[in-house]
Write a protein that holds these residues in place. Structure first.
Motif, PDB file in Angstrom:
ATOM      1  N   ALA A 104       0.830  -1.198   0.000  1.00  9.00           N
ATOM      2  CA  ALA A 104       0.000   0.000   0.000  1.00  9.00           C
ATOM      3  C   ALA A 104       0.868   1.253   0.000  1.00  9.00           C
ATOM      4  O   ALA A 104       2.075   1.190   0.254  1.00  9.00           O
ATOM      5  CB  ALA A 104      -0.923  -0.016   1.215  1.00  9.00           C
ATOM      6  N   HIS A 105       0.238   2.387  -0.245  1.00 10.33           N
ATOM      7  CA  HIS A 105       0.960   3.662  -0.245  1.00 10.33           C
ATOM      8  C   HIS A 105       0.127   4.705   0.496  1.00 10.33           C
ATOM      9  O   HIS A 105      -1.064   4.517   0.732  1.00 10.33           O
ATOM     10  CB  HIS A 105       1.260   4.118  -1.674  1.00 10.33           C
ATOM     11  CG  HIS A 105       0.045   4.323  -2.527  1.00 10.33           C
ATOM     12  ND1 HIS A 105      -0.709   5.480  -2.493  1.00 10.33           N
ATOM     13  CD2 HIS A 105      -0.547   3.507  -3.438  1.00 10.33           C
ATOM     14  CE1 HIS A 105      -1.700   5.389  -3.351  1.00 10.33           C
ATOM     15  NE2 HIS A 105      -1.633   4.196  -3.936  1.00 10.33           N
ATOM     16  N   CYS A 133      -4.121   5.615   4.009  1.00 13.62           N
ATOM     17  CA  CYS A 133      -3.621   4.404   3.362  1.00 13.62           C
ATOM     18  C   CYS A 133      -4.433   4.152   2.110  1.00 13.62           C
ATOM     19  O   CYS A 133      -5.634   4.433   2.061  1.00 13.62           O
ATOM     20  CB  CYS A 133      -3.720   3.210   4.313  1.00 13.62           C
ATOM     21  SG  CYS A 133      -2.974   1.681   3.638  1.00 13.62           S
ATOM     22  N   SER A 134      -3.796   3.630   1.096  1.00 11.92           N
ATOM     23  CA  SER A 134      -4.475   3.373  -0.169  1.00 11.92           C
ATOM     24  C   SER A 134      -5.419   2.179  -0.104  1.00 11.92           C
ATOM     25  O   SER A 134      -6.231   1.981  -1.016  1.00 11.92           O
ATOM     26  CB  SER A 134      -3.447   3.140  -1.276  1.00 11.92           C
ATOM     27  OG  SER A 134      -2.620   2.022  -0.979  1.00 11.92           O
ATOM     28  N   CYS A 135      -5.334   1.366   0.949  1.00 17.33           N
ATOM     29  CA  CYS A 135      -6.250   0.232   1.079  1.00 17.33           C
ATOM     30  C   CYS A 135      -7.632   0.735   1.510  1.00 17.33           C
ATOM     31  O   CYS A 135      -7.781   1.869   1.957  1.00 17.33           O
ATOM     32  CB  CYS A 135      -5.713  -0.801   2.068  1.00 17.33           C
ATOM     33  SG  CYS A 135      -5.837  -0.333   3.810  1.00 17.33           S
ATOM     34  N   CYS A 142      -7.028   1.592   9.071  1.00 19.64           N
ATOM     35  CA  CYS A 142      -5.897   0.682   8.818  1.00 19.64           C
ATOM     36  C   CYS A 142      -4.825   0.883   9.896  1.00 19.64           C
ATOM     37  O   CYS A 142      -4.345   1.996  10.092  1.00 19.64           O
ATOM     38  CB  CYS A 142      -5.312   0.955   7.442  1.00 19.64           C
ATOM     39  SG  CYS A 142      -3.820   0.005   7.089  1.00 19.64           S
ATOM     40  N   ALA A 166       0.110   2.265   4.669  1.00 18.29           N
ATOM     41  CA  ALA A 166       1.220   2.311   3.702  1.00 18.29           C
ATOM     42  C   ALA A 166       2.374   1.402   4.078  1.00 18.29           C
ATOM     43  O   ALA A 166       3.463   1.521   3.511  1.00 18.29           O
ATOM     44  CB  ALA A 166       1.718   3.746   3.521  1.00 18.29           C
ATOM     45  N   VAL A 195      -0.426  -5.474  -0.490  1.00 21.12           N
ATOM     46  CA  VAL A 195      -1.774  -5.281  -1.012  1.00 21.12           C
ATOM     47  C   VAL A 195      -2.493  -6.614  -1.189  1.00 21.12           C
ATOM     48  O   VAL A 195      -3.718  -6.644  -1.291  1.00 21.12           O
ATOM     49  CB  VAL A 195      -1.747  -4.516  -2.355  1.00 21.12           C
ATOM     50  CG1 VAL A 195      -1.227  -3.108  -2.154  1.00 21.12           C
ATOM     51  CG2 VAL A 195      -0.917  -5.247  -3.397  1.00 21.12           C
ATOM     52  N   ALA A 202       2.882   2.764  -5.625  1.00 19.16           N
ATOM     53  CA  ALA A 202       2.965   1.672  -4.661  1.00 19.16           C
ATOM     54  C   ALA A 202       4.311   1.635  -3.945  1.00 19.16           C
ATOM     55  O   ALA A 202       5.364   1.848  -4.551  1.00 19.16           O
ATOM     56  CB  ALA A 202       2.723   0.343  -5.357  1.00 19.16           C
TER      57      ALA A 202
END
Length: 246
Positions: free
Chosen positions: A52-53, A60-62, A67, A71, A75, A100
């Motif tokens: 993740a980023h 977080c990108s998730c 979370c 990051a 993933v 990413a």
């Protein structure tokens, strides 16, 4: 593993220039060497998978609300089998997922000794002064230093492996602030990586992956001593160094 990755003198020179030339807080991009650094780590034998980023909002990108490790996690739930050193696959991931981060799975070809940043800096200075080969070392702006080493086990001698859960899991690292030994079943972010935060915190190499991986036991005494000193300087007893199995 040799000290220069595979007849790669010019590549190593470019990598060193990139490491030295980065400005503090500068985010990684393909143009300034992100893909080259990832490929260098893969060529050094560090199996990797996309992670993740940082993202606004949840951080977080998730899509996980709240979370716990923004990051800092893979993933895919299949990250252990997905992790690879295949150059073409890593380049595809990096090109198709330009934001990413990447994790490297430990306990396959390498382990990571993970210590508080100040303790790690003290230990690294002492090790280098004594002529000890420390191998690749990374530091994170969230206060950790990562010493990459050979693993204590291989797929051919699984009975000699212990799972990382005997130390800690990646999701519970905040509970173990001293020395963490990442081995089978664990992972760490591999540079270059970005962390959540307004000032662009990141994970970067201090000593790049061109350095050969050392035996972890050659570093352990210096790292545990530095962690003990670090813990003694902390007022909170909860900051005591995490005990290491003998």
């Amino acid at each position: 593993m040799s000290g220069t990755f595979g007849g790669r003198g010019r590549r190593q020179g470019r990598l060193s220039q990139w490491l030295l030339g980065r400005r503090p807080g500068e985010a990684p991009t393909d143009d300034d060497g992100r893909v080259a650094l990832l490929l260098a780590a893969a060529e050094a034998g560090l199996p990797m998978a996309p992670a993740a980023h940082p993202a606004p909002g949840y951080g977080c990108s998730c899509d996980r609300v709240g979370c716990p490790t923004p990051a800092r996690h893979p993933v895919s739930f299949a990250w252990q089998t997905q992790s690879t050193t295949d150059r073409a696959q890593i380049e595809r991931w990096a090109r198709h997922q330009p934001q990413a981060n990447f994790i490297t799975a430990t306990g396959m070809s390498h382990d990571v000794l993970d210590v508080p940043l100040e303790a790690g800096r003290q230990a690294l200075e002492r090790l280098l002064a004594n002529g000890v080969e420390t191998g690749p070392v990374a530091e994170s702006d969230d206060g950790r230093m990562l010493f990459f080493t050979l693993t204590r086990g291989t797929p051919e001698d699984e009975d000699e492996w212990w799972p990382c859960e005997l130390d800690c899991r990646p999701e519970t690292m905040d509970e173990h602030p001293g020395l963490r030994w990442h081995c089978r079943g664990s992972y760490v972010l591999v540079p270059p990586a970005r962390l959540p935060g307004d000032d662009g915190p990141r994970v970067r190499w201090v000593r790049g992956p061109e350095h050969p991986l050392p035996d972890p036991l050659t570093l352990l005494e210096s790292l545990t001593d530095a962690c003990a000193r670090y813990a003694g300087e902390e007022s909170d007893p909860a900051e005591a160094a995490w005990p290491v199995r003998r």
